[in-house]
Design a protein around this motif. Structure first.
Motif, mmCIF file in Angstrom:
data_model
loop_
_atom_site.group_PDB
_atom_site.id
_atom_site.type_symbol
_atom_site.label_atom_id
_atom_site.label_comp_id
_atom_site.label_asym_id
_atom_site.label_seq_id
_atom_site.Cartn_x
_atom_site.Cartn_y
_atom_site.Cartn_z
ATOM 1 N N TYR A 45 9.898 -19.957 -1.803
ATOM 2 C CA TYR A 45 10.470 -18.667 -1.387
ATOM 3 C C TYR A 45 9.929 -18.289 -0.019
ATOM 4 O O TYR A 45 8.733 -18.425 0.250
ATOM 5 N N SER A 46 10.826 -17.833 0.864
ATOM 6 C CA SER A 46 10.434 -17.327 2.182
ATOM 7 C C SER A 46 10.239 -15.820 2.097
ATOM 8 O O SER A 46 11.115 -15.109 1.600
ATOM 9 N N ALA A 47 9.102 -15.340 2.602
ATOM 10 C CA ALA A 47 8.746 -13.924 2.465
ATOM 11 C C ALA A 47 8.321 -13.349 3.809
ATOM 12 O O ALA A 47 8.238 -14.053 4.815
ATOM 13 N N SER A 48 8.028 -12.042 3.791
ATOM 14 C CA SER A 48 7.571 -11.358 5.003
ATOM 15 C C SER A 48 6.909 -10.055 4.605
ATOM 16 O O SER A 48 7.053 -9.585 3.471
ATOM 17 N N GLN A 49 6.179 -9.459 5.546
ATOM 18 C CA GLN A 49 5.617 -8.123 5.370
ATOM 19 C C GLN A 49 6.537 -7.102 6.029
ATOM 20 O O GLN A 49 7.103 -7.361 7.095
ATOM 21 N N ARG A 50 6.661 -5.949 5.380
ATOM 22 C CA ARG A 50 7.459 -4.870 5.962
ATOM 23 C C ARG A 50 6.729 -3.537 5.839
ATOM 24 O O ARG A 50 5.873 -3.363 4.977
ATOM 25 N N LEU A 51 7.120 -2.628 6.706
ATOM 26 C CA LEU A 51 6.511 -1.303 6.772
ATOM 27 C C LEU A 51 7.299 -0.319 5.927
ATOM 28 O O LEU A 51 8.526 -0.247 6.021
ATOM 29 N N VAL A 52 6.598 0.449 5.096
ATOM 30 C CA VAL A 52 7.206 1.500 4.281
ATOM 31 C C VAL A 52 6.729 2.841 4.824
ATOM 32 O O VAL A 52 5.529 3.034 5.068
ATOM 33 N N VAL A 53 7.664 3.772 5.011
ATOM 34 C CA VAL A 53 7.338 5.078 5.598
ATOM 35 C C VAL A 53 7.960 6.183 4.745
ATOM 36 O O VAL A 53 8.886 5.935 3.969
ATOM 37 N N PRO A 54 7.473 7.429 4.891
ATOM 38 C CA PRO A 54 8.147 8.548 4.218
ATOM 39 C C PRO A 54 9.609 8.636 4.660
ATOM 40 O O PRO A 54 9.947 8.285 5.801
ATOM 41 N N GLY A 55 10.458 9.107 3.777
ATOM 42 C CA GLY A 55 11.897 9.106 4.043
ATOM 43 C C GLY A 55 12.321 9.893 5.258
ATOM 44 O O GLY A 55 13.342 9.571 5.884
ATOM 45 N N ASP A 56 11.568 10.936 5.628
ATOM 46 C CA ASP A 56 11.978 11.751 6.764
ATOM 47 C C ASP A 56 11.193 11.420 8.038
ATOM 48 O O ASP A 56 11.277 12.137 9.024
#
Length: 298
Positions: free
Chosen positions: A195-206
């Motif tokens: 499986y190919s994966a990555s890191q991503r940024l999660v932020v508050p919705g607004d």
């Protein structure tokens, strides 16, 4: 998948969500958050910035003293990739398929068992519902045990103990969304990638800080504007942990913000919604699954 994940996460997140929806991150991004509040009342509770910060390959970590098992695992990976079985499993979690619950037998050294080390807090690769295990890795584990004619035993533990347990010969194989890395190869022999994966940024919705970013460099430039008083949540022992702290072996220079570790990505995002950390960096698939489940609770 979406309904199942929402139910699994509901008990953990609903209390934090009630408080988190009305709170913002710490100092960084507050100006943007304040500008957004009152102007976008329909904003989701949280969102994932759709830009890969890393490129990674997942594999399974096999006991170094079991070269025959490593060969069997690689043969099995090749088989399920070629015959479409892996695609069918992934479709259960990324498409409209129905996940299959996996049961673990009790450990019994007198039996022929495949003992799998995992951290079942990494949706959609491994997580629990009641006494059952679900997730891409867990379904692969069940099929692998069947292929080998062995009884499946799943040992659930902290993520940073997974490879160590295999290295200490307490488990046969680590199946926990593992990124191939030289540091972990001290404890396990990695299988072929599945499986190919990555890191991503999660932020508050607004939060609008990253809305104009088009590349990973754009996101990193914004993150490098943070200070030591800002905080980024990660799951302990994962690639995201190394990414924020910085690690020469991994090739990550690190970020100026404080790295706050959690047992799971879910807990990190809950604390973000409660205003205890500014942002969260975790693997892309869990980021999407957790965020979707949280937003369904609104």
């Amino acid at each position: 998948m979406k309904k199942l994940l929402a139910a699994a996460l509901c008990a953990m997140l609903v209390a934090g969500l009630a408080a988190g929806c009305g709170s913002k991150g710490n100092d960084a991004g507050n100006e943007n958050n304040n500008a957004a509040s009152g102007t976008d009342s329909n904003a989701p509770a949280t969102k994932v910035i759709d830009i890969d910060l890393t490129e990674e390959q997942y594999a399974f970590g096999v006991d170094k003293d079991q070269p025959e098992l490593l060969e069997q695992v690689n043969t099995f990976i090749n088989k399920i990739m070629e015959d479409g079985t892996l695609d069918e499993i992934c479709d259960k979690y990324f498409g409209d398929g129905e996940p299959t619950a996996v049961e673990s037998a009790e450990l019994d050294t007198s039996k022929d068992q495949l003992v799998v080390a995992t951290n079942a807090a990494f949706e959609p690769f491994e997580y629990t519902k009641g006494d059952s295990y679900l997730g891409i890795d867990m379904e692969i584990a069940a099929l692998l045990a069947e292929e080998l004619g062995q009884e499946l035993v799943i040992q659930n533990m902290d993520f940073d103990s997974v490879c160590l347990s295999v290295g200490q010969h307490k488990c046969d194989i680590a199946m926990a969304g593992l990124t191939i890395n030289e540091e972990r190869e001290e404890f396990v022999s990695f299988s072929d990638s599945y499986y190919s994966a990555s890191q991503r940024l999660v932020v508050p919705g607004d939060d609008t800080t990253f809305d104009d970013c088009a590349t990973a460099d754009d996101v990193v430039a914004k993150l490098n504007e943070l200070t030591e008083s800002d905080k980024i949540g990660v799951q302990q022992g994962t690639t995201g942990n190394y990414y924020v702290n910085g690690d020469e072996d991994w090739g990550f220079p690190g970020l100026p913000a404080e790295c706050v570790t959690y047992k799971s990505g879910s807990l990190a995002i809950q604390d973000m919604l409660n205003g205890k950390v500014n942002y969260v960096i975790i693997d892309a698939a869990p980021a999407a699954a957790i965020t979707e489940a949280i937003n369904e609770l609104q």
